[in-house]
Design an enzyme around this catalytic site. Structure first.
Site, short mmCIF file in Angstrom:
data_model
loop_
_atom_site.label_atom_id
_atom_site.label_comp_id
_atom_site.label_asym_id
_atom_site.label_seq_id
_atom_site.Cartn_x
_atom_site.Cartn_y
_atom_site.Cartn_z
N ARG A 35 0.82 -1.22 0.00
CA ARG A 35 0.00 0.00 0.00
C ARG A 35 0.85 1.27 0.00
O ARG A 35 0.44 2.29 -0.54
CB ARG A 35 -0.93 0.00 1.20
CG ARG A 35 -2.05 -1.00 1.01
CD ARG A 35 -2.97 -1.04 2.19
NE ARG A 35 -4.18 -1.77 1.86
CZ ARG A 35 -5.04 -2.22 2.74
NH1 ARG A 35 -4.82 -2.03 4.02
NH2 ARG A 35 -6.10 -2.88 2.35
N LYS A 197 -19.65 -17.23 0.01
CA LYS A 197 -21.08 -16.95 0.19
C LYS A 197 -21.72 -16.22 -0.97
O LYS A 197 -21.19 -15.25 -1.48
CB LYS A 197 -21.26 -16.09 1.43
CG LYS A 197 -21.00 -16.84 2.72
CD LYS A 197 -21.31 -15.96 3.89
CE LYS A 197 -21.26 -16.74 5.19
NZ LYS A 197 -21.33 -15.83 6.33
P1 AMP Z 1 -15.19 -14.66 0.21
O1 AMP Z 1 -14.60 -13.91 1.36
O2 AMP Z 1 -16.67 -14.80 0.24
O3 AMP Z 1 -14.66 -14.16 -1.13
O4 AMP Z 1 -14.67 -16.15 0.37
C1 AMP Z 1 -13.33 -16.51 0.29
C2 AMP Z 1 -13.16 -17.84 0.96
O5 AMP Z 1 -13.97 -18.79 0.34
C3 AMP Z 1 -11.76 -18.38 0.93
O6 AMP Z 1 -11.21 -18.31 2.22
C4 AMP Z 1 -11.94 -19.83 0.48
O7 AMP Z 1 -11.25 -20.76 1.29
C5 AMP Z 1 -13.44 -20.04 0.63
N1 AMP Z 1 -13.95 -21.08 -0.25
C6 AMP Z 1 -13.80 -21.18 -1.57
N2 AMP Z 1 -14.36 -22.32 -2.03
C7 AMP Z 1 -14.87 -22.97 -0.96
C8 AMP Z 1 -15.55 -24.21 -0.77
N3 AMP Z 1 -15.82 -25.01 -1.80
N4 AMP Z 1 -15.93 -24.53 0.47
C9 AMP Z 1 -15.66 -23.74 1.52
N5 AMP Z 1 -15.00 -22.55 1.41
C10 AMP Z 1 -14.62 -22.17 0.18
#
Ligand code: AMP
Length: 396
Positions: A35, A197
């Site tokens: 940054r 999510k």
């Molecule tokens: P987000 O913060 O919603 O972008 O989510 C990112 C996180 O999603 C990362 O830490 C990944 O480990 C998790 N992730 C990706 N694919 C999967 C999955 N199939 N099952 C559980 N967690 C996941």
């Protein structure tokens, strides 16, 4: 859109809101200076014009003036990066600060203490903003990471500089890159959304459907769609209450002519662990007791094919639990496909916390067109919101 390039800073004091919210280790050493490096071009432009720079930033989430969140800890790192010995003052408003600013000579840089040592910063307090405004002649916002906040230093302060305010080069680049993807982008435009999510990305999906041709949905969020379509997902992560929404997104996409690509196979594990047993299975037929943790080989080929045809690519979110090496392959293959498409002339923008971490971990940062520095701010721009920090500079 006015940037620092539209001003001559000779004999002027630029008051620059930077994002120096960098990670520190237990001994208060900077562990990732990205940054600070990102703010360098803006600071150098001011100094090269013959002006001086007053830098203000927040660091962490202090409750009052907590020593461990003092910006004093980063002074040496900033000095090394910009090649000028940076001065420091232990407050960001008040007499000592005003004096330090008054004494600042052309070519010099002054770093103010953590803005968030004052609760008025986050409250967007007008009086506090007025005091901050005394610290410079021209206000420059170069902090994309906080552009979605209406804080005193990111938005309210701009009222005091009706004709003397502009974007720093980093913030300008962020805005331009997103425009390239969501504005008049070269088609086909593909968005890849992954992560855990659906709920955190619904508004993004709904906003970008009008602007894209292909939507790849991977990672944890894909299971809500697969289950809603009647698939058996075993123990995979799923937001049951979002299944109707998933179906509605599929319907909206069809109506708008957007092709949705979901995974077809998956690396399933019998435990959420890097030592789990694994097997590749059809994503609609995951055995009981198993959970999908990475994209399977057929999915990787399919996603890569779509990406290879794309001229504009937006990537937010990993397609597997890339933090565990056993489930990183899908995310690496996706990154490779985006890197290859970029080498062939596509414009690719990667953003959002975890995809940036993945891109850095696997060394893709120089192989994509642009890596966004602000997770929350980027998501809000993708949601179609007007960010207060950007609006404050654009307003007359
Ligand atoms: P987000 O913060 O919603 O972008 O989510 C990112 C996180 O999603 C990362 O830490 C990944 O480990 C998790 N992730 C990706 N694919 C999967 C999955 N199939 N099952 C559980 N967690 C996941």
């Amino acid at each position: 859109m006015k940037t620092v390039n539209d001003f001559n800073f000779e004999d002027k004091k630029a008051l620059i809101r930077v994002d120096f919210n960098v990670p520190l280790d237990e001994e208060q050493n900077v562990t990732d200076a990205t940054r600070i490096e990102a703010a360098k071009p803006t600071i150098m432009k001011v100094l090269e014009d013959g002006g001086s720079a007053v830098l203000m930033s927040h660091l962490g989430r202090p409750k009052g003036a907590e020593e461990k969140f003092s910006l004093r800890h980063i002074v040496d790192t900033v000095s090394n990066i910009i090649g000028v010995e940076v001065k420091f003052v232990d407050n960001c408003v008040g007499e000592t600060v005003e004096q330090a600013v008054a004494e600042l000579q052309n070519g010099e840089v002054l770093l103010l203490e953590n803005l968030r040592f004052h609760s008025e910063e986050k409250a967007g307090d007008k009086e506090f903003a007025a005091q901050l405004a005394k610290n410079g002649d021209i206000y420059v916002n170069d902090a994309f990471g906080t552009a979605h906040r209406a804080h005193a230093s990111t938005a309210i302060i701009a009222d005091h500089f009706p004709n003397n305010k502009c974007f720093g080069l980093l913030l300008a680049k962020e805005i331009e890159s997103l425009e390239k993807v969501l504005g008049n982008s070269e088609k086909p435009v593909t968005a890849v959304l992954g992560g855990s999510k659906v709920s955190s990305k619904i508004t993004v999906i709904e906003n970008i459907l009008d602007k894209i041709d292909h939507l790849i949905i991977g990672g944890g969020m894909s299971f809500t769609f697969i289950k809603a379509l009647g698939g058996k997902i075993g123990n995979s992560i799923c937001e049951d209450d979002k299944q109707d929404l998933a179906l509605s997104i599929l319907k909206q996409a069809e109506e708008k002519g957007v092709k949705i690509h979901l995974p077809v196979d998956v690396v399933a594990a019998d435990d959420f662990s890097n030592t789990a047993n694994t097997q590749v299975v059809d994503i609609k037929n995951i055995p009981d007791g198993w959970e999908g943790l990475d994209a399977g080989p057929k999915t990787n080929v399919g996603f890569s094919y779509v990406i290879a045809q794309s001229k504009t690519i937006l990537w937010n979110g990993p397609v597997g639990v890339f933090e565990m090496p056993k489930f990183a392959k899908g995310t690496i293959e996706l990154g490779n496909a985006i890197a290859d498409a970029t080498a062939d002339g596509a414009f690719s923008l990667v953003g959002g916390g975890d995809s940036v971490a993945a891109v850095k971990q696997f060394g893709f940062q120089d192989k994509v067109s642009y890596v966004s520095t602000g997770g929350g701010a980027m998501l809000e721009m993708l949601e179609g919101k007007t960010l207060p920090g950007i609006a404050a500079i654009l307003s007359e």
